[in-house]
Design an enzyme around this catalytic site. Structure first.
Site, PDB file in Angstrom:
ATOM      1  N   GLN A   4      91.255 -27.729  43.669  1.00  0.00           N
ATOM      2  CA  GLN A   4      90.407 -27.435  44.457  1.00  0.00           C
ATOM      3  C   GLN A   4      90.661 -27.037  45.999  1.00  0.00           C
ATOM      4  OE1 GLN A   4      87.173 -30.541  43.099  1.00  0.00           O
ATOM      5  NE2 GLN A   4      85.880 -28.786  43.557  1.00  0.00           N
ATOM      6  N   ARG A  42      90.268 -39.891  49.482  1.00  0.00           N
ATOM      7  CA  ARG A  42      90.326 -39.828  48.360  1.00  0.00           C
ATOM      8  C   ARG A  42      91.046 -38.250  47.720  1.00  0.00           C
ATOM      9  NH1 ARG A  42      85.919 -38.916  43.671  1.00  0.00           N
ATOM     10  NH2 ARG A  42      87.590 -38.145  42.091  1.00  0.00           N
ATOM     11  N   HIS A  67      91.941 -35.167  37.679  1.00  0.00           N
ATOM     12  CA  HIS A  67      90.588 -34.276  38.105  1.00  0.00           C
ATOM     13  C   HIS A  67      90.461 -33.024  37.586  1.00  0.00           C
ATOM     14  CE1 HIS A  67      87.394 -34.450  41.645  1.00  0.00           C
ATOM     15  NE2 HIS A  67      87.321 -33.241  40.795  1.00  0.00           N
ATOM     16  N   ASN A  70      88.526 -38.894  36.863  1.00  0.00           N
ATOM     17  CA  ASN A  70      87.558 -38.262  37.658  1.00  0.00           C
ATOM     18  C   ASN A  70      86.454 -37.503  36.445  1.00  0.00           C
ATOM     19  OD1 ASN A  70      85.986 -37.469  40.106  1.00  0.00           O
ATOM     20  ND2 ASN A  70      86.051 -35.514  39.105  1.00  0.00           N
ATOM     21  N   TYR A  74      74.993 -37.001  42.407  1.00  0.00           N
ATOM     22  CA  TYR A  74      74.563 -35.598  43.016  1.00  0.00           C
ATOM     23  C   TYR A  74      73.076 -35.491  43.276  1.00  0.00           C
ATOM     24  CZ  TYR A  74      79.316 -34.378  44.135  1.00  0.00           C
ATOM     25  OH  TYR A  74      80.696 -34.393  44.520  1.00  0.00           O
ATOM     26  N   TRP A 114      81.743 -35.736  49.443  1.00  0.00           N
ATOM     27  CA  TRP A 114      82.103 -34.697  48.766  1.00  0.00           C
ATOM     28  C   TRP A 114      81.665 -33.588  49.736  1.00  0.00           C
ATOM     29  CZ3 TRP A 114      86.153 -33.940  45.542  1.00  0.00           C
ATOM     30  CH2 TRP A 114      86.394 -32.880  45.234  1.00  0.00           C
ATOM     31  N   GLU A 155      84.924 -24.251  44.176  1.00  0.00           N
ATOM     32  CA  GLU A 155      83.878 -25.073  43.320  1.00  0.00           C
ATOM     33  C   GLU A 155      83.736 -24.559  41.954  1.00  0.00           C
ATOM     34  OE1 GLU A 155      82.579 -27.665  43.814  1.00  0.00           O
ATOM     35  OE2 GLU A 155      81.042 -27.594  42.164  1.00  0.00           O
ATOM     36  N   TRP A 156      84.999 -24.842  41.222  1.00  0.00           N
ATOM     37  CA  TRP A 156      85.110 -24.531  39.938  1.00  0.00           C
ATOM     38  C   TRP A 156      84.679 -23.132  39.351  1.00  0.00           C
ATOM     39  CZ3 TRP A 156      88.757 -27.594  38.939  1.00  0.00           C
ATOM     40  CH2 TRP A 156      88.727 -28.921  39.481  1.00  0.00           C
ATOM     41  N   PHE A 185      80.683 -27.012  49.926  1.00  0.00           N
ATOM     42  CA  PHE A 185      80.350 -28.312  50.105  1.00  0.00           C
ATOM     43  C   PHE A 185      80.977 -29.416  51.083  1.00  0.00           C
ATOM     44  CE2 PHE A 185      79.220 -28.155  45.456  1.00  0.00           C
ATOM     45  CZ  PHE A 185      78.267 -29.111  45.457  1.00  0.00           C
TER      46      PHE A 185
HETATM   47  C1  PNW Z   1      81.866 -32.891  40.809  1.00  0.00           C
HETATM   48  N1  PNW Z   1      76.993 -31.734  36.700  1.00  0.00           N
HETATM   49  O1  PNW Z   1      81.664 -32.055  39.676  1.00  0.00           O
HETATM   50  C2  PNW Z   1      83.580 -32.907  40.885  1.00  0.00           C
HETATM   51  O2  PNW Z   1      84.064 -34.103  40.984  1.00  0.00           O
HETATM   52  C3  PNW Z   1      83.828 -32.126  42.057  1.00  0.00           C
HETATM   53  O3  PNW Z   1      85.234 -31.851  41.747  1.00  0.00           O
HETATM   54  C4  PNW Z   1      83.052 -31.000  42.417  1.00  0.00           C
HETATM   55  O4  PNW Z   1      83.526 -29.986  43.085  1.00  0.00           O
HETATM   56  C5  PNW Z   1      81.506 -31.569  42.797  1.00  0.00           C
HETATM   57  O5  PNW Z   1      81.339 -32.817  42.025  1.00  0.00           O
HETATM   58  C6  PNW Z   1      80.530 -30.421  43.031  1.00  0.00           C
HETATM   59  O6  PNW Z   1      80.140 -29.926  41.866  1.00  0.00           O
HETATM   60  C7  PNW Z   1      80.537 -32.002  39.090  1.00  0.00           C
HETATM   61  O7  PNW Z   1      76.765 -30.508  36.152  1.00  0.00           O
HETATM   62  C8  PNW Z   1      80.123 -30.738  38.271  1.00  0.00           C
HETATM   63  O8  PNW Z   1      76.331 -32.806  36.574  1.00  0.00           O
HETATM   64  C9  PNW Z   1      79.244 -30.706  37.278  1.00  0.00           C
HETATM   65  C10 PNW Z   1      78.023 -31.840  37.394  1.00  0.00           C
HETATM   66  C11 PNW Z   1      78.434 -32.851  38.086  1.00  0.00           C
HETATM   67  C12 PNW Z   1      79.617 -33.121  38.747  1.00  0.00           C
END
Ligand code: PNW
Length: 459
Positions: free
Chosen positions: A18, A75, A119, A164, A296, A412, A419-420, A428
């Site tokens: 990222q 981290r 990760h 992760n 989250y 975070w 962001e993927w 973020f």
């Molecule tokens: C996490 N969901 O991703 C990752 O650890 C991070 O790399 C990412 O940037 C961050 O949270 C924000 O998205 C997630 O669908 C992606 O529940 C998707 C989910 C949860 C965490």
């Protein structure tokens, strides 16, 4: 004033793909995320992590910013193909040198490094030659890679995370096809999840045998889980919420604490859920020195009538496996990801973990929100992020007051990043990044968090 224990760890987090960029530099091999992001249609706007925040070249400036923030811990993750371009064999000295210098720079600024070994950026050769996490042999490859990292960095690093969010790797990567390697399946997530768990266990076993006795660090798996609140007080909805939590967190935490999957997963999934041998169970049981939680959001859960809406798929996995229908309370505030802001959900989840896993030490290794931040006249005001963090850190304080052993908290993220599947459309970070120039501008939340750390609590 809500004060925290003196030893409480205040940190922030990021990950290799990222933020690093330099995707073809320093002897690095390709990862499944390089290939996935370069595949048309997989990420919003076709964005890739080729350059992103260019942290690979700018890490010294970034660590200086972290020091300004007053971070006690940072981290980050190691890119496996930077260390082993093909996922096996001899380490790449340039990769080792990069992380070694990053660690030294952090230590010079009194920032404690926390490392996640994986990760999501799997070396692409392991995907092409071995089907990635679907191959049982991957556990040995991962343990060998982990040992290279313990050997190279363990003299200075005492806090290790193996994987992760294996839930994301399994469910988003092999179930819903939203993340690399982009597969759609109703059975592969459970097979991939099985091998992720075994890889974790093998890496921990290696650490405990060959490194922990003299390096004296600690190691854990890092799981993500949202809270599931029963939609109504009916026994069906309560059971649905509990089932949803067992399919989410229990899937990856029960084996680590008690040696096997939740019984409800076995009942509902039958042969799609692989079995552990006795030996594997023993290896898994007790394989985390602490509980690392990424959290989250919260959703409502009810027993489904078999007609699953798309929301159930996008936010919690394969709904028909769980017989759970997820929904949101319309009064809840939503982040730019569409995720509900519900601080009490974290409080309840911490209680659930405390009960189910015999009161482990818990570190919140990720929590944060995407907000539509804009740079206006050189400053970035993000009051909604401050409200979010204030609410969630307040929930941690309530948990502490109730006797739950929370030891630290990582926002975070340190700065905006790739962001993927959402590319650069979601921000973020506590530091704004102008992706055209690479300029970093601390947001108002960065100042707020620096004060929180200085006060060791909330005003
Ligand atoms: C996490 N969901 O991703 C990752 O650890 C991070 O790399 C990412 O940037 C961050 O949270 C924000 O998205 C997630 O669908 C992606 O529940 C998707 C989910 C949860 C965490």
């Amino acid at each position: 004033m809500k004060t925290f224990p003196q030893s409480f760890v205040w940190g922030s987090a990021a990950s290799s793909y990222q933020i690093e960029g330099a995707w073809q530099e320093g002897g690095k091999g390709l990862s499944i995320w390089d290939v996935f992001a370069h595949t048309p249609g997989k990420t919003l706007g076709g964005h890739t992590g080729d350059v992103t925040t260019d942290h690979f070249h700018r890490y010294k400036e970034d660590v200086a910013l972290m020091a300004d923030l007053g971070l006690q811990a940072y981290r980050f993750s190691i890119s496996w193909p930077r260390i082993q371009p093909d996922g096996r064999g001899k380490p790449n000295p340039e990769g080792i040198r990069f992380y070694s210098e990053l660690i030294d720079t952090l230590l010079k600024h009194n920032i404690t490094p926390w490392i996640a070994l994986y990760h999501w950026d799997l070396p692409v050769s392991l995907q092409m030659e071995f089907d990635g996490w679907l191959n049982p042999g991957i556990a040995d490859f991962f343990a060998d890679y982990a040992a290279i990292c313990f050997e190279a960095f363990g003299d200075r690093v005492r806090n290790w995370l193996t994987l992760n969010e294996p839930w994301c790797s399994a469910m988003l990567g092999y179930g819903l096809g939203l993340h690399a390697p982009g597969r759609h399946s109703h059975s592969e997530p459970y097979l991939a999840g099985h091998h992720l768990l075994l890889a974790h266990a093998r890496a921990v076993d290696r650490y405990r045998r060959d490194f922990q006795p003299h390096q004296k660090g600690r190691i854990a798996i890092c799981n993500n889980c949202d809270w599931r609140e029963p939609l109504t007080g009916s026994p069906q909805d309560r059971a649905a919420a509990q089932r949803a939590l067992e399919f989410f967190l229990g899937w990856f935490a029960d084996p680590v604490y008690s040696g096997d999957y939740p019984a409800v997963m076995r009942q509902r999934l039958g042969e799609r859920l692989p079995c552990f041998t006795d030996q594997q169970r023993e290896l898994l049981k007790g394989s985390s020195d602490f509980f690392a939680l990424n959290h989250y959001t919260t959703m409502l859960a009810s027993q489904s009538n078999g007609q699953i809406t798309s929301e159930a798929y996008s936010n919690g996995g394969i709904g028909d496996d769980q017989l759970v229908q997820l929904s949101s309370d319309p009064t809840w505030v939503k982040t730019d990801m569409g995720w509900n802001v519900v601080p009490w959900g974290l409080r309840k989840l911490l209680g659930w973990i405390h009960e189910r896993y015999q009161a482990p030490e818990i570190f919140i290794t990720e929590n944060g929100c995407a907000m539509p931040d804009q740079c206006v006249g050189g400053t970035v005001a993000d009051p909604d992020r401050i409200t979010f963090l204030n609410g969630y850190i307040g929930a941690v304080h309530e948990a502490l007051a109730a006797g739950i052993d929370v030891k630290g908290y990582f926002v975070w993220s340190f700065m905006d990043n790739f962001e993927w599947a959402e590319g650069f459309s979601k921000r973020f970070g506590m530091t704004y990044v102008d992706y055209a120039t690479g300029q970093r501008i601390p947001k108002k939340s960065a100042q707020w968090y620096a004060n929180t750390i200085k006060n060791n609590g909330l005003k």
